[in-house]
Design an enzyme around this catalytic site. Sequence first.
Site, mmCIF file in Angstrom:
data_model
loop_
_atom_site.group_PDB
_atom_site.id
_atom_site.type_symbol
_atom_site.label_atom_id
_atom_site.label_comp_id
_atom_site.label_asym_id
_atom_site.label_seq_id
_atom_site.Cartn_x
_atom_site.Cartn_y
_atom_site.Cartn_z
ATOM 1 C CB THR A 187 -0.737 0.046 1.344
ATOM 2 O OG1 THR A 187 0.076 0.083 2.310
ATOM 3 C CG2 THR A 187 -1.976 -0.897 1.397
ATOM 4 C CD GLU A 336 -4.526 -1.502 3.763
ATOM 5 O OE1 GLU A 336 -5.042 -1.470 2.552
ATOM 6 O OE2 GLU A 336 -3.713 -1.114 4.038
ATOM 7 C CE LYS A 445 -10.953 15.285 14.569
ATOM 8 N NZ LYS A 445 -9.610 14.392 14.402
ATOM 9 C CD1 TRP A 450 -14.871 15.563 13.927
ATOM 10 C CD2 TRP A 450 -15.200 13.827 13.109
ATOM 11 N NE1 TRP A 450 -14.081 14.806 14.869
ATOM 12 C CE2 TRP A 450 -14.552 13.621 14.364
ATOM 13 C CE3 TRP A 450 -15.398 12.825 12.267
ATOM 14 C CZ2 TRP A 450 -13.903 12.329 14.717
ATOM 15 C CZ3 TRP A 450 -14.905 11.427 12.931
ATOM 16 C CH2 TRP A 450 -14.198 11.367 14.035
HETATM 17 P P1 AMP Z 1 -6.077 1.781 -1.745
HETATM 18 O O1 AMP Z 1 -5.632 0.846 -0.981
HETATM 19 O O2 AMP Z 1 -4.972 2.461 -2.568
HETATM 20 O O3 AMP Z 1 -7.020 1.068 -2.896
HETATM 21 O O4 AMP Z 1 -6.630 2.915 -1.337
HETATM 22 C C1 AMP Z 1 -7.962 2.622 -0.355
HETATM 23 C C2 AMP Z 1 -8.633 3.997 0.085
HETATM 24 O O5 AMP Z 1 -9.252 4.544 -0.936
HETATM 25 C C3 AMP Z 1 -9.765 3.972 0.973
HETATM 26 O O6 AMP Z 1 -9.413 3.474 2.265
HETATM 27 C C4 AMP Z 1 -10.513 4.853 0.658
HETATM 28 O O7 AMP Z 1 -9.862 6.020 1.873
HETATM 29 C C5 AMP Z 1 -10.169 5.389 -0.577
HETATM 30 N N1 AMP Z 1 -11.377 4.969 -1.438
HETATM 31 C C6 AMP Z 1 -11.525 3.887 -2.190
HETATM 32 N N2 AMP Z 1 -12.652 3.894 -2.794
HETATM 33 C C7 AMP Z 1 -13.464 4.996 -2.850
HETATM 34 C C8 AMP Z 1 -14.462 5.541 -2.795
HETATM 35 N N3 AMP Z 1 -15.555 4.882 -3.614
HETATM 36 N N4 AMP Z 1 -14.797 6.775 -2.373
HETATM 37 C C9 AMP Z 1 -13.890 7.379 -1.491
HETATM 38 N N5 AMP Z 1 -12.796 6.976 -1.301
HETATM 39 C C10 AMP Z 1 -12.423 5.769 -1.691
#
Ligand code: AMP
Length: 552
Positions: A187, A336, A445, A450
């Site tokens: 990640t 994850e 905040k 929030w």
């Molecule tokens: P990644 O592991 O790089 O795929 O990133 C995951 C993160 O992307 C999640 O924890 C979210 O913060 C963000 N994310 C994924 N899908 C969405 C979505 N549809 N809307 C908003 N945030 C998203």
Amino acid sequence: MLGLMQDRALLISDLIEYAALYHGDTEVVSRSIEGPIHRTNYRELRQRSKQLANALTALGVKFGDRVGTLAWNGYRHMELYYGISGMGAVLHTINPRLFPEQITYIANHAEDQFLFFDLTFAPLIEKLAPTMKTVKAFVAMTDRAHMPKINTGSVDLLCYEDLIDSHSADFEWPQFDEKTASSLCYTSGTTGNPKGVLYSHRSTVLHSFCVCSRDGLGLSSADSALIIVPLFHANAWGIPYAAAMCGAKLVLPGAQLDGKSVYELTRDEKCNFSAGVPTVWLMFFGYVDQNPHLDVKKDIVLERLVIGGSAAPRAMIERFHNDFGAYVVHAWGMTEMSPLGTTGNLLKRHADLPIEKRFDIQQKQGRAVFGVDMKITDDQGKELPRDGHAFGNLKVRGPWITKGYFKGEGGQVLDEQGYFDTGDVATLDPEGYMQITDRSKDVIKSGGEWISSIDVENAAVGHPAVQEAAVIGVFHAKWQERPLLIVIKKPGQDVTGPELIKFLESRIAKWWLPDDVVFVDELPHTATGKLLKTKLREQFKDHKLPTADAAE
Ligand code: AMP
């Protein structure tokens, strides 16, 4: 008493075997790095994956060894997906958009034995070769005629097609425990070193069933699926595996993700399904807008688009519906989580709702799929109501969700009930739809309450002159933090700060309105295309809000 059903392991090799047998002629189409469109099918994909498995065995790759890739979406990368995991080794997809030092860190941390790369990355390999401690050979994913002339020092540089050609397809996929590691993906956290998520055969196959289910991503043999989300980003949302499970035609765009290339591939391959992050579709729209002569209705037969990775803007959901007759499946997940967590399908009872109300639902990130338990809690871990208003830390558990990072990095990651904290803040409504409010680090905040930076951003990109928007909290003496809106304007369009605030007034709560607007030419992004808010906060940490004086 135990059941009396067979204990066949769920293995990735079974997916490609099934696809070759029942969908052998179904095409896998790639825009090759060398140039032309390349066409193959699942039968050949199985055959070449087996040749590759033989080649890797001859090179000394053992069960559990990690084999790295630095590559775009293409057929050779798919062969690596099946060949490496199928033989019991671990496919390690590396995101080439990471900083070079991070790529070195990741390859060394994973102890990659071999590194396969697309021609695009030949200069990068030349630069990084001396820093990679465990790599025994680099393999250029091309044929002899296109081999790059690079120096990899004392480490061999091999040719992919030579490797395939010199081995037969006579390879018996081994049978082993389905909990065996199959692939590894790091990640790209915004701070610290990237951490490895290690998937298993079992988690991957279970996740594939979900991708193929009607209320998952609904992928099926009736689809021609354009996979824009990279094979190096959370296994391209599991679609490369699920496509073999159901026999969907696969269309892989290679390195060309510009609006014109994506438009042409979608048109030529009659893609009715696609998956990608919002940015790619902005470029696609840009191309359509600049070419009014295009017969979009005839050319584009998209029916379903999975959009995730970051929030799908409402304007995008609406435009796909209005101009293309396509349904946006807004999905949420993370590396994850393999990555699927929620999908934005409508329920039967929503069919008669006015379209605006349906868009309201689609704009949320969707409902948890079977296999993902989900709850929101306050900072003390107390569960919050599913009323669509309370927002808290989003936690998940399930058979395709990580229980810890590779080599124990980051320590214990589950709470006492086995939930993983996603780092996202969300609401859950009484119908089960989840809406991401923010990353917990990005929420603003203000006076103990929030503010969701994402909601303000989504509202701002609804303005016709706004190309991209970011909202961050900046220091405010009275309120602790107040929102600052940072905007890139569309080329040739104009709008002022006060006009934007006026536009937002009818769209968000009054106390969420940004205290200031700044215009920029560029916004920083992470390697997976998300806004890099840590950088923006650093950049604007001394920004003086016009409301600041009044507060002192
Ligand atoms: P990644 O592991 O790089 O795929 O990133 C995951 C993160 O992307 C999640 O924890 C979210 O913060 C963000 N994310 C994924 N899908 C969405 C979505 N549809 N809307 C908003 N945030 C998203």
